[in-house]
Design a protein around this motif. Structure first.
Motif, PDB file in Angstrom:
ATOM      1  N   LEU A   1       3.810  -6.249   5.178  1.00  0.00           N
ATOM      2  CA  LEU A   1       2.814  -5.152   5.132  1.00  0.00           C
ATOM      3  C   LEU A   1       3.473  -3.534   4.795  1.00  0.00           C
ATOM      4  CD1 LEU A   1      -0.028  -4.185   5.381  1.00  0.00           C
ATOM      5  CD2 LEU A   1       0.492  -3.960   7.821  1.00  0.00           C
ATOM      6  N   GLN A   2       3.454  -3.269   3.791  1.00  0.00           N
ATOM      7  CA  GLN A   2       3.993  -2.032   2.919  1.00  0.00           C
ATOM      8  C   GLN A   2       3.105  -0.881   3.086  1.00  0.00           C
ATOM      9  OE1 GLN A   2       6.686  -0.018   2.724  1.00  0.00           O
ATOM     10  NE2 GLN A   2       7.650  -1.565   1.381  1.00  0.00           N
ATOM     11  N   LEU A   3       3.172   0.084   4.089  1.00  0.00           N
ATOM     12  CA  LEU A   3       2.477   1.213   4.187  1.00  0.00           C
ATOM     13  C   LEU A   3       3.472   2.588   4.318  1.00  0.00           C
ATOM     14  CD1 LEU A   3      -0.531   0.471   6.758  1.00  0.00           C
ATOM     15  CD2 LEU A   3      -0.677   1.489   4.537  1.00  0.00           C
ATOM     16  N   LEU A   4       4.466   2.217   3.451  1.00  0.00           N
ATOM     17  CA  LEU A   4       5.576   3.487   3.680  1.00  0.00           C
ATOM     18  C   LEU A   4       4.637   4.916   2.864  1.00  0.00           C
ATOM     19  CD1 LEU A   4       8.285   4.627   3.662  1.00  0.00           C
ATOM     20  CD2 LEU A   4       8.860   3.463   1.654  1.00  0.00           C
TER      21      LEU A   4
ATOM     22  N   ASP B   1       5.731  -2.147   7.856  1.00  0.00           N
ATOM     23  CA  ASP B   1       6.613  -0.869   7.414  1.00  0.00           C
ATOM     24  C   ASP B   1       5.277   0.253   7.111  1.00  0.00           C
ATOM     25  OD1 ASP B   1       8.264   1.149   6.599  1.00  0.00           O
ATOM     26  OD2 ASP B   1       9.217  -0.139   4.810  1.00  0.00           O
ATOM     27  N   LEU B   2       5.551   1.118   8.242  1.00  0.00           N
ATOM     28  CA  LEU B   2       4.734   2.500   8.337  1.00  0.00           C
ATOM     29  C   LEU B   2       5.652   3.525   8.260  1.00  0.00           C
ATOM     30  CD1 LEU B   2       2.489   1.626  11.601  1.00  0.00           C
ATOM     31  CD2 LEU B   2       1.935   1.436   8.995  1.00  0.00           C
ATOM     32  N   ARG B   3       6.952   3.629   7.577  1.00  0.00           N
ATOM     33  CA  ARG B   3       7.744   4.679   7.554  1.00  0.00           C
ATOM     34  C   ARG B   3       7.079   5.934   6.851  1.00  0.00           C
ATOM     35  NH1 ARG B   3      12.657   2.994   4.627  1.00  0.00           N
ATOM     36  NH2 ARG B   3      11.055   1.297   3.700  1.00  0.00           N
ATOM     37  N   ASP B   4       7.173   7.289   7.538  1.00  0.00           N
ATOM     38  CA  ASP B   4       6.529   8.372   6.890  1.00  0.00           C
ATOM     39  C   ASP B   4       5.117   8.454   6.493  1.00  0.00           C
ATOM     40  OD1 ASP B   4       9.265   9.546   6.301  1.00  0.00           O
ATOM     41  OD2 ASP B   4       9.618   7.854   5.219  1.00  0.00           O
TER      42      ASP B   4
ATOM     43  N   GLY C   1       7.960  -8.682   0.814  1.00  0.00           N
ATOM     44  CA  GLY C   1       7.984  -8.301  -0.114  1.00  0.00           C
ATOM     45  C   GLY C   1       9.404  -8.223  -1.128  1.00  0.00           C
ATOM     46  N   GLU C   2       9.499  -8.120  -2.417  1.00  0.00           N
ATOM     47  CA  GLU C   2      10.454  -8.079  -3.103  1.00  0.00           C
ATOM     48  C   GLU C   2      10.959  -6.645  -3.771  1.00  0.00           C
ATOM     49  OE1 GLU C   2      12.256 -10.516  -3.407  1.00  0.00           O
ATOM     50  OE2 GLU C   2      11.183 -11.953  -2.671  1.00  0.00           O
ATOM     51  N   ARG C   3       9.705  -5.755  -3.537  1.00  0.00           N
ATOM     52  CA  ARG C   3      10.160  -4.418  -4.070  1.00  0.00           C
ATOM     53  C   ARG C   3      10.204  -3.532  -2.788  1.00  0.00           C
ATOM     54  NH1 ARG C   3       5.542  -2.755  -7.764  1.00  0.00           N
ATOM     55  NH2 ARG C   3       4.297  -3.748  -6.024  1.00  0.00           N
TER      56      ARG C   3
ATOM     57  N   LEU D   1       0.878  -1.480  -0.104  1.00  0.00           N
ATOM     58  CA  LEU D   1       0.076   0.021   0.044  1.00  0.00           C
ATOM     59  C   LEU D   1       0.925   1.164   0.248  1.00  0.00           C
ATOM     60  CD1 LEU D   1      -2.819  -1.255   2.665  1.00  0.00           C
ATOM     61  CD2 LEU D   1      -3.175  -0.871   0.211  1.00  0.00           C
ATOM     62  N   TYR D   2       1.895   1.051  -0.656  1.00  0.00           N
ATOM     63  CA  TYR D   2       2.859   2.259  -0.678  1.00  0.00           C
ATOM     64  C   TYR D   2       2.255   3.547  -1.173  1.00  0.00           C
ATOM     65  CZ  TYR D   2       6.891   5.088  -2.335  1.00  0.00           C
ATOM     66  OH  TYR D   2       7.420   6.215  -2.686  1.00  0.00           O
ATOM     67  N   GLY D   3       2.335   4.626  -0.528  1.00  0.00           N
ATOM     68  CA  GLY D   3       1.885   5.894  -1.081  1.00  0.00           C
ATOM     69  C   GLY D   3       0.319   5.792  -1.006  1.00  0.00           C
TER      70      GLY D   3
END
Length: 514
Positions: A145-148, A169-172, A137-139, A117-119
């Protein structure tokens, strides 16, 4: 499925459905039946192929309950009214840049690949309860769980029943409401379980009530408008710190208490907490002699350091500014750095003798500032006697760092006047010296210098003439002892000068402090 869409009904338990059909229905919806709201609602179906809705616009909410996906759906850059996935099974989800006008729900799902869910921009709340995310994840890094860099207009409800095997990942990311992780399981034992650097939360960061994290919880430079709550949580880190929060700003309390357990060090330096930092009834499990709790250069109203059992590692509170420091000295660790720490008050209220052993536990050796600070705190609350006890202990500890001439002189000041903090000692020493002189000269009076007209000899006045410097009563010049009595007089003169010098040094120290 077309008829159910036109009526807004559920289409369920009808076998496999091609992803291309679902895509076509969403992008070219048929006219609704009279007085009906067209909606796509699927339950218990298997979607074959890849559901590709990248960069599409769907006005309504996509509801998928108990569905199975052969391929990971792609929602990159899509704009949806809402996304509701409950009880689904899918090999992953790619939704980078997803926009929803309402909520995004992925609850009760089993996901064997990463959720990206990046961006993403979610207008309402993000729900992840009771889901099992088991992918790496590979990217953009190894995150299950990608919430960058995402934006959430409501809460992140990721508590009860959530298990993430991999990094969360909840960075930024910016969350307007509250982030709820209570009773969640975040499993990444070889790295970071929760990466929330520079996370912005308007409400609380709620990790209480049974959060279990295997891996580091990283909150560096995060900003939380409410409280950071880790009551009854458990963090285990095989490598690196269990909890790291350098530079964090907290609008309320920072609670790692009431059963909180950390298997690994806690490092929260340079944090700003408007209320309290609490480690009451907490356990910090580290090997003896290694860093356990580091809180350097931080600011808080109150620090509660009352762990369930004594910490075996090193606690570093150097250069931290507090209003109130609370904790039992017997529960503090054997190695504590307090240099530069400033506080206004101490609880519980204890005599200085019970707090002094803590000041001698700095692994770097003697530092004067902790003694000065403790004395200042006692004096601020009117306990002058305790303040003098602390300052006396400071001078005695300082003596161990001096060369032998300095140690001798320091010992003399201690024995005679207690470095100026025990002025009555000088009075008792003076009384003892004068009394011994009076008894001696009464028993063996000295001979007169002028035998023809000798003045009346007064043993007490003669002794005062010898012992008290810069005072002349005339007796010392009129009588001259001889033999052993002469040596006794020399000893009295030396004691007098020594007593006067040390008393003056102590008085000078006291006056400079005043």
């Amino acid at each position: 499925m077309l008829a159910a869409f036109r009526r807004g009904d559920w289409f369920e338990d009808r076998g496999p459905v091609r992803a291309s059909v679902v895509r076509g229905l969403l992008l070219a919806p048929p006219a609704a039946e009279t007085a009906q709201l067209p909606r796509l609602r699927l339950r218990g179906v298997t979607i074959t192929g890849t559901l590709d809705l990248a960069e599409t616009v769907v006005a309504g909410t996509l509801r998928l309950h108990d569905c199975r996906f052969e391929q990971a759906p792609c929602l990159d850059g899509a704009s949806l009214g809402g996304l509701e996935m409950r009880g689904c099974r899918l090999p992953g989800l790619s939704a980078a840049g997803l926009t929803t006008g309402w909520k995004c729900e992925i609850s009760g799902c089993r996901v064997t690949g990463p959720i990206d869910l990046y961006g993403a921009s979610i207008g309402g709340s993000l729900h992840l309860e009771n889901s099992h995310l088991a992918g790496r994840g590979e990217r953009r890094g190894e995150a299950a769980l990608q919430l960058l860099c995402a934006t959430v207009g409501g809460d992140i409800q990721a508590g009860t029943g959530l298990r993430v095997d991999g990094c969360t990942d909840l960075r930024d990311t910016s969350v307007r409401g509250t982030v709820v992780l209570k009773r969640a399981q975040l499993i990444n034992p070889d790295g970071t379980a929760l990466n929330a650097k520079r996370l912005h939360v308007g409400g609380d960061l709620n990790c209480r009530a049974g959060l279990a994290a295997e891996g580091t919880v990283d909150l560096r430079d995060a900003q939380v408008g409410g409280g950071v709550l880790f009551e009854q949580a458990s963090i285990t880190a095989a490598h690196g710190p269990a909890l790291r929060a350098h530079g964090m700003a907290v609008g309320a309390e920072f609670n790692c208490c009431d059963g909180f357990t950390a298997h690994g060090r806690i490092s929260i330096s340079s944090v700003t907490v408007r209320s309290r930092i609490s480690f009451e009834d907490a356990v910090i499990d580290v090997p003896p002699g290694t860093p356990a709790f580091t809180c350097r250069r931080s600011t808080a109203f109150e620090l509660v350091l009352a762990p369930r059992e004594s910490i075996q590692g090193v606690v570093d509170l150097s250069h931290t500014r507090l209003t109130l420091l609370r904790g039992r000295p017997d529960a503090w660790p054997d190695a504590t750095r307090l240099d530069g720490m400033v506080y206004d008050g101490l609880l519980p209220r204890l005599p200085a003798a019970q707090r002094l052993p803590l000041l001698a536990r700095d692994p770097e050796g003697f530092t004067p500032q902790p003694y000065e600070q403790l004395a200042t705190a006692y004096r601020l609350h009117g306990h002058d006697s305790d303040a003098r006890t602390v300052l006396l202990a400071e001078q005695r500890h300082r003596r161990t760092t001096l060369a032998w001439p300095g140690r001798v002189w320091s010992l003399l000041q201690d024995l005679t006047v207690g470095y100026g903090y025990r002025p009555l000692r000088a009075v008792w020493w003076l009384c003892a010296i004068v009394l011994s002189g009076i008894l001696m000269f009464t028993r063996w009076p000295p001979q007169a210098v002028d035998p023809g007209e000798p003045p009346h000899f007064q043993a007490a006045i003669y002794t005062f003439d010898l012992v008290v410097p810069l005072v002349d009563f005339g007796q010392e010049e009129a009588f001259r002892p001889s033999g052993a009595l002469q040596w006794a007089a020399v000893v009295l003169v030396c004691f007098g000068w020594l007593l006067a010098t040390t008393a003056a040094a102590g008085a000078n120290r006291m006056l400079r402090r005043s």
